[in-house]
Design a protein around this motif. Structure first.
Motif, PDB file in Angstrom:
ATOM      1  N   ARG A  24       0.728  -1.141  -0.054  1.00 14.32           N
ATOM      2  CA  ARG A  24       0.053  -0.079  -0.088  1.00 14.32           C
ATOM      3  C   ARG A  24       0.912   1.495  -0.041  1.00 14.32           C
ATOM      4  O   ARG A  24       1.847   1.271   0.714  1.00 14.32           O
ATOM      5  CB  ARG A  24      -0.828   0.110   1.263  1.00 14.32           C
ATOM      6  CG  ARG A  24      -2.000  -1.081   1.270  1.00 14.32           C
ATOM      7  CD  ARG A  24      -2.788  -0.872   2.305  1.00 14.32           C
ATOM      8  NE  ARG A  24      -3.252   0.380   2.526  1.00 14.32           N
ATOM      9  CZ  ARG A  24      -4.329   0.812   2.779  1.00 14.32           C
ATOM     10  NH1 ARG A  24      -5.539   0.039   2.700  1.00 14.32           N
ATOM     11  NH2 ARG A  24      -4.994   1.993   2.995  1.00 14.32           N
ATOM     12  N   PRO A  25       0.540   2.226  -0.849  1.00 11.38           N
ATOM     13  CA  PRO A  25       1.157   3.480  -0.874  1.00 11.38           C
ATOM     14  C   PRO A  25       1.247   4.213   0.238  1.00 11.38           C
ATOM     15  O   PRO A  25       2.079   4.929   0.964  1.00 11.38           O
ATOM     16  CB  PRO A  25       0.875   4.304  -2.030  1.00 11.38           C
ATOM     17  CG  PRO A  25      -0.487   3.603  -2.448  1.00 11.38           C
ATOM     18  CD  PRO A  25      -0.348   2.273  -1.732  1.00 11.38           C
ATOM     19  N   ASP A  26       0.146   4.172   1.297  1.00  9.68           N
ATOM     20  CA  ASP A  26      -0.154   4.976   2.453  1.00  9.68           C
ATOM     21  C   ASP A  26       0.665   4.550   3.491  1.00  9.68           C
ATOM     22  O   ASP A  26       0.842   5.075   4.767  1.00  9.68           O
ATOM     23  CB  ASP A  26      -1.454   5.306   2.516  1.00  9.68           C
ATOM     24  CG  ASP A  26      -2.340   4.072   2.843  1.00  9.68           C
ATOM     25  OD1 ASP A  26      -1.860   2.831   2.494  1.00  9.68           O
ATOM     26  OD2 ASP A  26      -3.222   4.167   3.428  1.00  9.68           O
ATOM     27  N   GLU A  30       3.224   9.422   6.856  1.00 10.40           N
ATOM     28  CA  GLU A  30       2.588   9.619   8.332  1.00 10.40           C
ATOM     29  C   GLU A  30       1.551  10.859   8.251  1.00 10.40           C
ATOM     30  O   GLU A  30       2.206  12.150   8.728  1.00 10.40           O
ATOM     31  CB  GLU A  30       3.650   9.799   9.333  1.00 10.40           C
ATOM     32  CG  GLU A  30       4.420   8.808   9.466  1.00 10.40           C
ATOM     33  CD  GLU A  30       5.783   8.866  10.489  1.00 10.40           C
ATOM     34  OE1 GLU A  30       5.515   9.938  11.296  1.00 10.40           O
ATOM     35  OE2 GLU A  30       6.528   8.142  10.450  1.00 10.40           O
ATOM     36  N   ALA A  31       0.474  10.421   7.828  1.00 14.19           N
ATOM     37  CA  ALA A  31      -0.537  11.614   7.751  1.00 14.19           C
ATOM     38  C   ALA A  31      -0.834  12.227   9.208  1.00 14.19           C
ATOM     39  O   ALA A  31      -1.000  11.422  10.224  1.00 14.19           O
ATOM     40  CB  ALA A  31      -2.091  11.220   7.197  1.00 14.19           C
TER      41      ALA A  31
END
Length: 44
Positions: A24-26, A30-31
């Motif tokens: 997964r790219p997310d 670290e949003a």
């Protein structure tokens, strides 16, 4: 024979799920989370 098949299938599906989750790219980002505490601090 069916026991080996069931174990192989279960482990194969877990490995597939782990690989898909790791791709997964997310995963590396670290949003910033918007928590209730931070919202209260901004209002004050």
């Amino acid at each position: 024979m069916i026991d080996n098949f069931a174990l192989g299938l279960a482990h194969g599906l877990m490995m597939l799920a782990a690989i898909l989750l790791l791709r997964r790219p997310d995963l590396d980002s670290e949003a910033k989370t918007d928590t209730a505490v931070e919202r209260r601090r901004r209002r004050a």
